[in-house]
Design an enzyme around this catalytic site. Structure first.
Site, mmCIF file in Angstrom:
data_model
loop_
_atom_site.group_PDB
_atom_site.id
_atom_site.type_symbol
_atom_site.label_atom_id
_atom_site.label_comp_id
_atom_site.label_asym_id
_atom_site.label_seq_id
_atom_site.Cartn_x
_atom_site.Cartn_y
_atom_site.Cartn_z
ATOM 1 N N ASP A 26 0.696 -0.879 0.066
ATOM 2 C CA ASP A 26 -0.103 -0.407 0.322
ATOM 3 C C ASP A 26 0.753 1.479 -0.232
ATOM 4 O O ASP A 26 1.906 0.765 -0.211
ATOM 5 C CB ASP A 26 -1.028 0.157 1.280
ATOM 6 N N HIS A 100 -2.027 3.393 -4.955
ATOM 7 C CA HIS A 100 -1.261 2.346 -3.740
ATOM 8 C C HIS A 100 0.013 2.459 -3.729
ATOM 9 O O HIS A 100 0.647 1.318 -3.521
ATOM 10 C CB HIS A 100 -1.836 1.426 -3.341
ATOM 11 N N GLU A 164 -8.984 3.017 -6.372
ATOM 12 C CA GLU A 164 -7.996 4.826 -6.106
ATOM 13 C C GLU A 164 -7.636 4.973 -6.706
ATOM 14 O O GLU A 164 -5.783 5.215 -5.830
ATOM 15 C CB GLU A 164 -7.859 4.430 -4.555
#
Length: 193
Positions: A26, A100, A164
């Site tokens: 991440d 990420h 994302e």
């Protein structure tokens, strides 16, 4: 901790749950040893905890703030995967991309889409805008990484995230726009695909 993951697998088996989705990367950390790219863990697995207090907690040995983090060695992963298999639990590893990616980019700035690349692994949560670039060398890096991941996890799947992935850096980068034209893709979403 590895001990926590083992206990979780035991509880999963007790309750007849048979798939563990193990999120290993991440923005805030890279948690899996990749032998070809040791900076992923020597740099990407560590961060200064959030807040003014931790930033002011200077380690006298290094003269820098104390770091928080850690990672799973490949030997530890093999033991956990074998433990899970003995209990009929399949582990699906997740290696996030193209977003990420901050921890990996801090470790290897050549992977960045934006210049300058970030220089520290963030401690704050949220959606960060750092994406891998779409250069040939980045794809080679990702192939190498995923090759080691596949060797460690004998299941059918590797999860690559894909969520994302804010495209602002790709939109602003002349290099990424040129790469999109070179690849014949019409927009940033198509580039991710």
């Amino acid at each position: 901790s590895p001990e926590f993951i083992v206990r979780l697998i035991d509880w999963m088996a007790l309750h007849k749950l048979n798939v563990l989705h193990w999120h290993l990367t991440d923005d805030q950390a890279w948690r899996l040893e990749i032998k070809k790219y040791p900076r992923l863990t020597s740099v990407g697995a560590w961060r200064v905890p959030a807040g003014a207090g931790p930033a002011a907690d200077i380690d006298p040995a290094t003269g820098k703030p104390r770091l928080y983090g850690g990672f799973y060695s490949q030997d530890t992963v093999r033991l956990i995967v074998a433990h899970a298999a003995d209990r009929n639990v399949t582990i699906v590893p997740e290696i996030d991309l193209p977003g990420h990616a901050t921890a990996a980019i801090v470790a290897y700035p050549r992977l960045a889409s934006a210049e300058p690349a970030p220089t520290s692994v963030p401690s704050d949560w949220g959606v960060h805008s750092n994406l891998y670039n779409a250069d040939t060398g980045t794809f080679e890096f990702l192939q190498d990484v995923l090759g080691e991941v596949v060797d460690l996890f004998p299941g059918t799947y590797v999860h690559v995230g894909g969520d994302e992935a804010v495209k602002d850096q790709w939109k602003a980068s002349a290099r990424m726009q040129a790469r999109m034209r070179e690849l014949g893709v019409g927009n940033e979403q198509a580039l991710q695909s």
